[in-house]
Structure formats: structure tokens, C-alpha cells
Design a protein around this motif. Structure first.
Motif, PDB file in Angstrom:
ATOM      1  N   TYR A  50       0.864  -1.179   0.000  1.00 36.97           N
ATOM      2  CA  TYR A  50       0.000   0.000   0.000  1.00 36.97           C
ATOM      3  C   TYR A  50       0.894   1.221   0.000  1.00 36.97           C
ATOM      4  CZ  TYR A  50      -3.570   3.205   1.907  1.00 36.97           C
ATOM      5  OH  TYR A  50      -4.442   4.237   2.106  1.00 36.97           O
ATOM      6  N   GLY A  51       0.728   2.102  -0.967  1.00 33.38           N
ATOM      7  CA  GLY A  51       1.621   3.233  -1.124  1.00 33.38           C
ATOM      8  C   GLY A  51       1.564   4.219   0.026  1.00 33.38           C
ATOM      9  N   ALA A  52       2.639   4.965   0.214  1.00 38.15           N
ATOM     10  CA  ALA A  52       2.708   5.967   1.273  1.00 38.15           C
ATOM     11  C   ALA A  52       1.573   6.978   1.124  1.00 38.15           C
ATOM     12  CB  ALA A  52       4.059   6.688   1.215  1.00 38.15           C
ATOM     13  N   ASN A  53       0.948   7.313   2.289  1.00 42.07           N
ATOM     14  CA  ASN A  53      -0.141   8.286   2.323  1.00 42.07           C
ATOM     15  C   ASN A  53      -1.308   7.896   1.408  1.00 42.07           C
ATOM     16  OD1 ASN A  53       1.342   9.983   4.080  1.00 42.07           O
ATOM     17  ND2 ASN A  53       2.449  10.821   2.337  1.00 42.07           N
ATOM     18  N   GLY A  54      -1.507   6.583   1.223  1.00 36.93           N
ATOM     19  CA  GLY A  54      -2.661   6.126   0.456  1.00 36.93           C
ATOM     20  C   GLY A  54      -2.541   6.289  -1.034  1.00 36.93           C
ATOM     21  N   SER A  55      -1.327   6.445  -1.547  1.00 34.69           N
ATOM     22  CA  SER A  55      -1.153   6.734  -2.966  1.00 34.69           C
ATOM     23  C   SER A  55      -1.603   5.599  -3.871  1.00 34.69           C
ATOM     24  CB  SER A  55       0.319   7.078  -3.251  1.00 34.69           C
ATOM     25  OG  SER A  55       1.170   6.007  -2.868  1.00 34.69           O
ATOM     26  N   SER A  56      -1.712   4.380  -3.349  1.00 30.30           N
ATOM     27  CA  SER A  56      -2.165   3.266  -4.188  1.00 30.30           C
ATOM     28  C   SER A  56      -3.369   2.552  -3.571  1.00 30.30           C
ATOM     29  CB  SER A  56      -1.027   2.253  -4.407  1.00 30.30           C
ATOM     30  OG  SER A  56      -0.614   1.675  -3.174  1.00 30.30           O
ATOM     31  N   ARG A  57      -4.195   3.294  -2.822  1.00 28.06           N
ATOM     32  CA  ARG A  57      -5.327   2.678  -2.121  1.00 28.06           C
ATOM     33  C   ARG A  57      -6.252   1.945  -3.085  1.00 28.06           C
ATOM     34  NH1 ARG A  57     -10.505   3.628  -1.520  1.00 28.06           N
ATOM     35  NH2 ARG A  57     -10.372   5.533  -2.767  1.00 28.06           N
ATOM     36  N   ARG A  58      -6.657   2.617  -4.176  1.00 24.38           N
ATOM     37  CA  ARG A  58      -7.608   2.012  -5.091  1.00 24.38           C
ATOM     38  C   ARG A  58      -7.011   0.795  -5.795  1.00 24.38           C
ATOM     39  NH1 ARG A  58     -12.527   1.490  -4.919  1.00 24.38           N
ATOM     40  NH2 ARG A  58     -12.043  -0.668  -5.387  1.00 24.38           N
ATOM     41  N   SER A  59      -5.770   0.932  -6.265  1.00 25.22           N
ATOM     42  CA  SER A  59      -5.160  -0.190  -6.983  1.00 25.22           C
ATOM     43  C   SER A  59      -4.839  -1.347  -6.037  1.00 25.22           C
ATOM     44  CB  SER A  59      -3.906   0.263  -7.741  1.00 25.22           C
ATOM     45  OG  SER A  59      -3.014   0.950  -6.896  1.00 25.22           O
ATOM     46  N   SER A  60      -4.489  -1.044  -4.783  1.00 24.19           N
ATOM     47  CA  SER A  60      -4.266  -2.121  -3.810  1.00 24.19           C
ATOM     48  C   SER A  60      -5.550  -2.907  -3.591  1.00 24.19           C
ATOM     49  CB  SER A  60      -3.776  -1.549  -2.473  1.00 24.19           C
ATOM     50  OG  SER A  60      -2.494  -1.005  -2.575  1.00 24.19           O
ATOM     51  N   LEU A  61      -6.650  -2.180  -3.414  1.00 24.78           N
ATOM     52  CA  LEU A  61      -7.933  -2.847  -3.189  1.00 24.78           C
ATOM     53  C   LEU A  61      -8.350  -3.644  -4.417  1.00 24.78           C
ATOM     54  CD1 LEU A  61     -10.274  -3.326  -1.292  1.00 24.78           C
ATOM     55  CD2 LEU A  61     -11.332  -1.201  -2.116  1.00 24.78           C
ATOM     56  N   THR A  80      -0.610   1.468   6.364  1.00 29.06           N
ATOM     57  CA  THR A  80       0.376   2.327   7.013  1.00 29.06           C
ATOM     58  C   THR A  80      -0.361   3.420   7.781  1.00 29.06           C
ATOM     59  OG1 THR A  80       0.546   3.806   5.103  1.00 29.06           O
ATOM     60  CG2 THR A  80       2.049   1.926   5.175  1.00 29.06           C
ATOM     61  N   CYS A  81       0.323   3.981   8.782  1.00 28.20           N
ATOM     62  CA  CYS A  81      -0.381   4.942   9.629  1.00 28.20           C
ATOM     63  C   CYS A  81       0.266   6.315   9.701  1.00 28.20           C
ATOM     64  CB  CYS A  81      -0.531   4.379  11.040  1.00 28.20           C
ATOM     65  SG  CYS A  81       1.011   4.082  11.935  1.00 28.20           S
ATOM     66  N   VAL A  82       1.452   6.499   9.134  1.00 24.97           N
ATOM     67  CA  VAL A  82       2.098   7.809   9.199  1.00 24.97           C
ATOM     68  C   VAL A  82       1.219   8.864   8.532  1.00 24.97           C
ATOM     69  CG1 VAL A  82       3.979   9.182   8.257  1.00 24.97           C
ATOM     70  CG2 VAL A  82       4.482   7.056   9.410  1.00 24.97           C
ATOM     71  N   GLU A  88      -9.650   8.699   9.055  1.00 23.24           N
ATOM     72  CA  GLU A  88      -9.189   8.252   7.733  1.00 23.24           C
ATOM     73  C   GLU A  88      -8.816   6.779   7.768  1.00 23.24           C
ATOM     74  OE1 GLU A  88      -7.181  12.469   6.223  1.00 23.24           O
ATOM     75  OE2 GLU A  88      -5.990  10.982   7.304  1.00 23.24           O
ATOM     76  N   ALA A  89      -8.037   6.382   8.779  1.00 25.04           N
ATOM     77  CA  ALA A  89      -7.617   4.989   8.881  1.00 25.04           C
ATOM     78  C   ALA A  89      -8.811   4.069   9.105  1.00 25.04           C
ATOM     79  CB  ALA A  89      -6.600   4.835  10.010  1.00 25.04           C
ATOM     80  N   SER A  90      -9.771   4.509   9.914  1.00 21.30           N
ATOM     81  CA  SER A  90     -10.960   3.694  10.180  1.00 21.30           C
ATOM     82  C   SER A  90     -11.767   3.471   8.910  1.00 21.30           C
ATOM     83  CB  SER A  90     -11.835   4.363  11.250  1.00 21.30           C
ATOM     84  OG  SER A  90     -11.166   4.434  12.487  1.00 21.30           O
ATOM     85  N   ARG A  91     -11.920   4.533   8.101  1.00 23.24           N
ATOM     86  CA  ARG A  91     -12.644   4.385   6.832  1.00 23.24           C
ATOM     87  C   ARG A  91     -11.968   3.374   5.925  1.00 23.24           C
ATOM     88  NH1 ARG A  91     -13.426  10.047   7.243  1.00 23.24           N
ATOM     89  NH2 ARG A  91     -11.610  10.442   5.916  1.00 23.24           N
ATOM     90  N   LEU A  92     -10.645   3.427   5.858  1.00 24.49           N
ATOM     91  CA  LEU A  92      -9.914   2.509   4.998  1.00 24.49           C
ATOM     92  C   LEU A  92     -10.055   1.067   5.488  1.00 24.49           C
ATOM     93  CD1 LEU A  92      -7.973   2.059   2.631  1.00 24.49           C
ATOM     94  CD2 LEU A  92      -6.074   2.478   4.208  1.00 24.49           C
ATOM     95  N   ILE A  93      -9.936   0.861   6.793  1.00 26.53           N
ATOM     96  CA  ILE A  93     -10.075  -0.492   7.351  1.00 26.53           C
ATOM     97  C   ILE A  93     -11.465  -1.043   7.061  1.00 26.53           C
ATOM     98  CG2 ILE A  93     -10.133  -1.823   9.495  1.00 26.53           C
ATOM     99  CD1 ILE A  93      -8.058   0.293  10.579  1.00 26.53           C
ATOM    100  N   ARG A  94     -12.497  -0.210   7.234  1.00 27.47           N
ATOM    101  CA  ARG A  94     -13.867  -0.660   6.929  1.00 27.47           C
ATOM    102  C   ARG A  94     -14.017  -1.015   5.454  1.00 27.47           C
ATOM    103  NH1 ARG A  94     -15.220   3.936  10.067  1.00 27.47           N
ATOM    104  NH2 ARG A  94     -15.757   3.357  12.212  1.00 27.47           N
ATOM    105  N   ASP A 124      -2.981  11.120  13.808  1.00 23.62           N
ATOM    106  CA  ASP A 124      -3.353  10.617  15.126  1.00 23.62           C
ATOM    107  C   ASP A 124      -2.600   9.351  15.507  1.00 23.62           C
ATOM    108  OD1 ASP A 124      -5.240  12.670  15.278  1.00 23.62           O
ATOM    109  OD2 ASP A 124      -6.764  11.444  14.268  1.00 23.62           O
ATOM    110  N   LEU A 125      -2.237   8.555  14.509  1.00 22.48           N
ATOM    111  CA  LEU A 125      -1.618   7.252  14.768  1.00 22.48           C
ATOM    112  C   LEU A 125      -0.100   7.379  14.681  1.00 22.48           C
ATOM    113  CD1 LEU A 125      -4.074   5.168  12.584  1.00 22.48           C
ATOM    114  CD2 LEU A 125      -4.105   5.380  15.067  1.00 22.48           C
ATOM    115  N   ARG A 126       0.574   7.079  15.762  1.00 14.85           N
ATOM    116  CA  ARG A 126       2.021   7.300  15.814  1.00 14.85           C
ATOM    117  C   ARG A 126       2.828   6.008  15.768  1.00 14.85           C
ATOM    118  NH1 ARG A 126       2.968  12.667  17.112  1.00 14.85           N
ATOM    119  NH2 ARG A 126       1.040  13.783  16.630  1.00 14.85           N
ATOM    120  N   SER A 127       2.171   4.853  15.786  1.00 10.69           N
ATOM    121  CA  SER A 127       2.916   3.595  15.802  1.00 10.69           C
ATOM    122  C   SER A 127       2.084   2.492  15.178  1.00 10.69           C
ATOM    123  CB  SER A 127       3.287   3.197  17.238  1.00 10.69           C
ATOM    124  OG  SER A 127       2.131   2.802  17.967  1.00 10.69           O
ATOM    125  N   ALA A 128       2.765   1.411  14.779  1.00  9.50           N
ATOM    126  CA  ALA A 128       2.061   0.250  14.242  1.00  9.50           C
ATOM    127  C   ALA A 128       1.163  -0.377  15.301  1.00  9.50           C
ATOM    128  CB  ALA A 128       3.070  -0.771  13.724  1.00  9.50           C
TER     129      ALA A 128
END
Length: 327
Positions: A50-61, A80-82, A88-94, A124-128
Motif C-alpha cells: 500500500y503506497g505511502a499516504n494512500g497513494s495506491s489505495r484504489r489499486s491495492s484494493l 500504514t499509519c504515518v 481516515e484509517a478507520s474508513r480505509l479499514i472498513r 493521530d496514529l504514531r505507531s504500528a
């Protein structure tokens, strides 16, 4: 160290693969062929980066859903969470859960290029570990309970509060994370990920079996209990080796580097890379590794050749015969 195995095939060493999303239509078509070939080998899962900052979100899915639609293999989504907010992270996980994904690799991720060392990172997320906790929380909100049929009572249902399990893997670094201050910090970080609810780890690549085996010994002594799968990448050219070292921060494997540099042909370099990865995999299995995770570089031939060299491909399958024919 414990071994895990496929219940349908006692004694089988499980293996898995990593792919990355394609950037062009032709690459997507080639990747579909690679996925079919890798799936035919019977992996435990296939992970998709999965690309940094969601750069490949659609293609990964897209790749993950293709694996779900066309194979029986479990797809694993990288997260990734940086720089991500909880929302945002919750929406992606769902989104991944709604698509049918039940396995995740939770990593902190690299800061954006140009970020000064030690600079505060937005999000908001600082660690894995925090990302692992969020995945569990979103899963709990999505499926708060399960219903099962009660035999002999038509229409009756039994409610179970035990939720569907999700597999959450994290990264491990046998030779230390580039930003870690000590080997002890690497182990402490792994323990924190375990406490957060991770149930699997996959290592960054390395080039010598004792790097992994000594790391496992230290991790077990410290109390890390979940399986830690070694990550292996067949290095088939000097250029690829240089790129890998640049990205990973690993030390130059001098013997492999020399062999690749002096070999004049592409085919010869490929054979050197496969042989090195196969020898490494055999040492790891002999040392008790619970499985193998192969970084495929979106090509199936080399990683399947490594598995075949380790005796992990069922010789009766078509994919095993194809590997023999191309060798």
C-alpha cells in the motif's frame, strides 16, 4: 521454535508471497497471470503493498479483490499509519473489511521524503501498535457478535459474543529498524505490537540465516510468542541488489554482490539469485522457521523456483511441472 503447518498436509511448511499494485494496464494483466500461478502453488496468503499516504489505495484494493474473486487464497492488505487520522484509517479499514479482507499487515510506514530526523509527524496514529488496536476496534464495531444455527430448532439462532478473527501481522527487523536506537528497542517494539493484539510478524529481508535465528532467540527470551516469518527476496541482478540495500539499509552481502557483478548474463545472474535464496530458505527451515514469506517483485518464476528448490512445491501440481520445465 514452533513450526506451523497446513492441517490438510501434515508437516508442510507454509509459505506466502508479497506483491505490489500495478501502475499500467499491461502490468495489471501480467500481474493477474502471476497471481494465478502463485495461487496454484497453495500459499497461506498473498499480501499486497500500500503506497505511502494512500497513494495506491484504489489499486491495492483492486488487487486484493481480484485475489478474493479468482482464487481461494487469503489476501493480506498492507496498512500504514504515518500522517493518518483515526477517521481516515478507520474508513480505509472498513473498506477492506467490506470487501472481504480479513488479514492485514500493519506498519508505521516511512515519513514523507524531506522530513527532518526526529521531526514531529502529523496524524493521530504514531505507531504500528496503535494501528493494530484500531483494526481490532473497527472489526469489533463492524461485527459485534455472531449468530449460529441451533440444530433441531428451525429458525432458532444462538448468539456468540466471540467475534470473527482477523489476522494482523506486523513488521520485524532482524538487523534493526533504521530509526531504532538499539537491538533492545526493536524487541520492545515487537512486544508492544504483541500487547496491542498482533498475532503474526513478517521480517524485513536479510541475507544470512544466523541474523534471523539469533533475532528469534532474543525475541523468544523477551516474551514474544507469535510466529515470526522470515522474509526472503531472490536478488537477480546487481541493480536490484543496490536498490534493495538503498531501501532497507541492510549491509552489503559481499559474496552475493561479487557473484552478481562478475556474472555477464542475465540468466546467470537469475540462477545466482535463486540459488542464494534457496540456500537461505533451507537454512531457515532447518533452524525452525515457521514458514517463508517471499517478496515476489510481481514475478512468479523466481519465487516458485526457490520453493521448488526447497522441496515445498507439490510435484504433482501443474505449477510445479512448469517450474521443472523452465529450469
Amino acid at each position: 521454535m514452533e513450526k506451523t503447518s497446513d492441517p490438510a498436509c501434515p508437516g508442510r511448511i507454509p509459505f506466502s508471497f508479497e506483491l505490489y499494485p500495478p501502475k499500467t494496464e499491461s502490468a495489471a494483466s501480467a500481474l493477474n497471470t502471476t497471481i494465478a500461478s502463485l495461487a496454484a502453488a497453495g500459499p497461506d496468503f498473498i499480501s499486497v503493498t500500500y503506497g505511502a499516504n494512500g497513494s495506491s489505495r484504489r489499486s491495492s484494493l483492486d488487487v486484493l479483490t481480484h485475489i478474493l474473486r479468482t482464487t481461494t487464497v487469503d489476501p493480506m492488505a498492507h496498512l500504514t499509519c504515518v500522517g493518518s487520522s483515526n477517521a481516515e484509517a478507520s474508513r480505509l479499514i472498513r473498506e477492506f473489511l467490506d470487501a472481504g479482507v480479513r488479514s492485514f499487515l500493519a506498519v508505521r510506514g516511512d515519513p514523507p521524503q524531506g522530513t527532518p530526523e526526529g521531526a514531529a509527524l502529523l496524524g493521530d496514529l504514531r505507531s504500528a501498535g496503535e494501528l493494530v488496536q484500531l483494526i481490532h476496534r473497527v472489526q469489533a464495531e463492524k461485527v459485534p457478535y455472531r449468530e449460529t444455527v441451533i440444530p433441531g430448532l428451525p429458525g432458532a439462532r444462538n448468539v456468540k459474543t466471540e467475534r470473527e478473527k482477523v489476522r494482523i501481522a506486523v513488521a520485524a527487523f532482524p538487523n534493526g529498524h533504521p530509526r531504532s536506537r538499539s537491538a533492545e528497542q526493536d524487541i520492545d517494539t515487537l512486544l508492544a505490537k504483541q500487547a496491542a493484539g498482533a498475532n503474526l510478524a513478517i521480517t524485513q529481508l536479510f541475507f544470512h540465516a544466523d541474523h534471523y535465528l539469533s533475532f528469534i532467540q532474543r525475541a523468544r527470551q523477551a516474551g514474544v510468542e507469535f510466529p515470526i516469518i522470515p522474509g526472503i527476496m531472490p536478488v537477480t541482478s546487481p541493480a536490484r541488489l543496490r536498490r534493495i540495500l538503498e531501501l532497507s539499509g541492510e549491509d552489503l552481502p559481499s559474496e552475493l554482490s561479487i557473484q552478481l557483478e562478475v556474472e555477464p548474463t542475465d540468466q546467470g545472474q537469475r540462477e545466482i539469485g535463486i540459488r542464494h535464496a534457496t540456500d537461505l530458505a533451507r537454512e531457515l527451515i532447518a533452524g525452525g522457521a515457521p514458514g517463508l514469506h517471499l517478496y515476489a517483485f510481481n514475478q512468479h518464476e523466481t519465487v516458485l523456483a526457490v520453493l521448488d528448490g526447497c522441496g515445498l512445491l507439490n510435484p504433482s501440481t501443474p505449477v510445479a511441472r512448469l517450474v521443472k520445465e523452465s529450469a
